[in-house]
Design a protein around this motif. Structure first.
Motif, short mmCIF file in Angstrom:
data_model
loop_
_atom_site.label_atom_id
_atom_site.label_comp_id
_atom_site.label_asym_id
_atom_site.label_seq_id
_atom_site.Cartn_x
_atom_site.Cartn_y
_atom_site.Cartn_z
N SER A 61 -11.13 6.40 -5.68
CA SER A 61 -10.76 7.81 -5.92
C SER A 61 -11.95 8.67 -6.31
CB SER A 61 -9.65 7.91 -6.96
OG SER A 61 -10.10 7.44 -8.21
N GLY A 62 -12.89 8.17 -7.07
CA GLY A 62 -14.04 8.95 -7.47
C GLY A 62 -15.04 9.20 -6.35
N GLU A 63 -14.92 8.46 -5.25
CA GLU A 63 -15.86 8.60 -4.13
C GLU A 63 -15.27 9.34 -2.94
OE1 GLU A 63 -17.51 4.79 -3.06
OE2 GLU A 63 -17.62 4.17 -5.16
N ARG A 64 -13.99 9.68 -3.01
CA ARG A 64 -13.36 10.39 -1.89
C ARG A 64 -13.71 11.86 -1.93
NH1 ARG A 64 -7.65 8.44 -3.62
NH2 ARG A 64 -8.13 6.23 -3.60
N PRO A 65 -13.98 12.45 -0.77
CA PRO A 65 -14.19 13.89 -0.74
C PRO A 65 -12.85 14.60 -0.99
CG PRO A 65 -14.13 13.05 1.49
CD PRO A 65 -14.06 11.85 0.57
N PRO A 66 -12.92 15.84 -1.46
CA PRO A 66 -11.66 16.57 -1.63
C PRO A 66 -11.02 16.82 -0.26
CG PRO A 66 -13.54 18.00 -2.03
CD PRO A 66 -14.08 16.62 -1.84
N ALA A 91 12.54 8.26 -7.39
CA ALA A 91 12.35 8.71 -8.78
C ALA A 91 10.91 8.54 -9.26
CB ALA A 91 13.31 7.96 -9.70
N ASP A 92 10.06 7.94 -8.45
CA ASP A 92 8.66 7.82 -8.83
C ASP A 92 7.99 9.19 -8.79
OD1 ASP A 92 8.73 5.11 -9.21
OD2 ASP A 92 7.87 4.60 -7.27
N PRO A 93 7.02 9.43 -9.66
CA PRO A 93 6.30 10.71 -9.65
C PRO A 93 5.52 10.89 -8.34
CG PRO A 93 5.84 9.48 -11.67
CD PRO A 93 6.57 8.55 -10.74
N LEU A 94 5.22 12.14 -8.05
CA LEU A 94 4.35 12.42 -6.91
C LEU A 94 3.04 11.66 -7.09
CD1 LEU A 94 4.92 16.26 -6.63
CD2 LEU A 94 5.78 14.51 -5.06
N GLY A 95 2.54 11.07 -6.02
CA GLY A 95 1.28 10.33 -6.08
C GLY A 95 1.42 8.90 -6.53
N GLU A 96 2.66 8.44 -6.79
CA GLU A 96 2.90 7.04 -7.16
C GLU A 96 3.94 6.43 -6.24
OE1 GLU A 96 3.79 6.13 -11.24
OE2 GLU A 96 2.31 7.56 -11.98
N MET A 97 3.84 5.14 -6.04
CA MET A 97 4.80 4.38 -5.25
C MET A 97 5.08 3.09 -5.97
SD MET A 97 6.40 4.66 -2.42
CE MET A 97 7.37 3.68 -1.33
N GLY A 103 5.21 2.43 -9.11
CA GLY A 103 4.30 2.19 -10.20
C GLY A 103 2.84 2.05 -9.80
N HIS A 104 2.56 2.14 -8.53
CA HIS A 104 1.19 2.01 -8.01
C HIS A 104 0.69 3.40 -7.62
CE1 HIS A 104 -2.17 0.08 -5.94
NE2 HIS A 104 -1.93 0.87 -4.91
N HIS A 105 -0.47 3.79 -8.10
CA HIS A 105 -1.04 5.09 -7.75
C HIS A 105 -1.51 5.06 -6.30
CE1 HIS A 105 -0.93 7.13 -11.65
NE2 HIS A 105 -1.06 5.91 -12.15
N VAL A 106 -1.00 5.98 -5.50
CA VAL A 106 -1.42 6.08 -4.11
C VAL A 106 -2.20 7.37 -3.85
CG1 VAL A 106 0.42 4.62 -3.23
CG2 VAL A 106 0.82 7.08 -3.44
N LEU A 107 -2.38 8.15 -4.89
CA LEU A 107 -3.18 9.37 -4.78
C LEU A 107 -4.12 9.46 -5.95
CD1 LEU A 107 -3.71 12.08 -3.33
CD2 LEU A 107 -1.96 13.07 -4.81
#
Length: 169
Positions: free
Chosen positions: A28-33, A157-163, A165-169
């Motif tokens: 995530s820290g190396e991805r361009p916006p 019911a998972d938050p946006l950006g999670e699947m 319990g796993h962060h996908v964003l």
């Protein structure tokens, strides 16, 4: 060609998935916006405007926000529902065109997953039950069903950006 996964070389598929992940997935820290601001709307096809409005607004609780003529097809409606967080799901109807039944095809829609508040998720599952909509619950956070025209929808019911319990964003 087989219609079952039993004939697939799952090891080879996983090796290819690993190769693609290692080639393209950056930490995530190396991805361009992203060059995008977000999903403006997803447009599906409706065979009956009022039936679609009743389903998405009354059963799912997504307010209708606009109903206008489709600029690309005279007589066609283009209508929108608020699905939260500044996002919309939209529909077209195409009176006079034989668009055929819903089908999952390459390049087509498999399902649309919409994040809902965990405190409202069970209420929405109950609304589906009360409306007689066939549905299937998975993992206690996802419910899958089809809309009146057959499009597969997931309320998760998972938050946006999670699947799960796993962060996908």
């Amino acid at each position: 060609m087989s219609d079952t996964a039993s004939d697939l070389d799952l090891s080879a598929i996983e090796q290819e998935r690993t190769r693609i992940r290692e080639t393209y997935l950056k930490p995530s820290g190396e991805r361009p916006p992203s060059t995008a601001r977000g999903l403006h709307h997803t447009a599906l096809i409706s065979s009956d405007v009022e039936r679609t409005v009743r389903f998405y607004q009354a059963v799912l609780g997504f307010p209708l926000t606009e109903l206008i003529e489709n600029r690309d097809y005279p007589g066609s409606s283009h209508f929108f529902f608020d699905i939260g967080n500044g996002n919309l799901v939209a529909f077209f109807d195409f009176p006079g065109l034989d668009v055929g039944p819903y089908a999952e095809v390459l390049g087509g829609l498999h399902h649309m997953a919409i994040s809902v508040d965990p405190e409202r998720w069970q209420e929405l599952v109950q609304r589906l039950t009360d409306a007689g909509v066939e549905h299937e619950v998975h993992s206690g956070v996802s419910v899958y069903f089809r809309d009146p025209d057959g499009a597969r929808i997931e309320l998760i019911a998972d938050p946006l950006g999670e699947m799960y319990g796993h962060h996908v964003l």
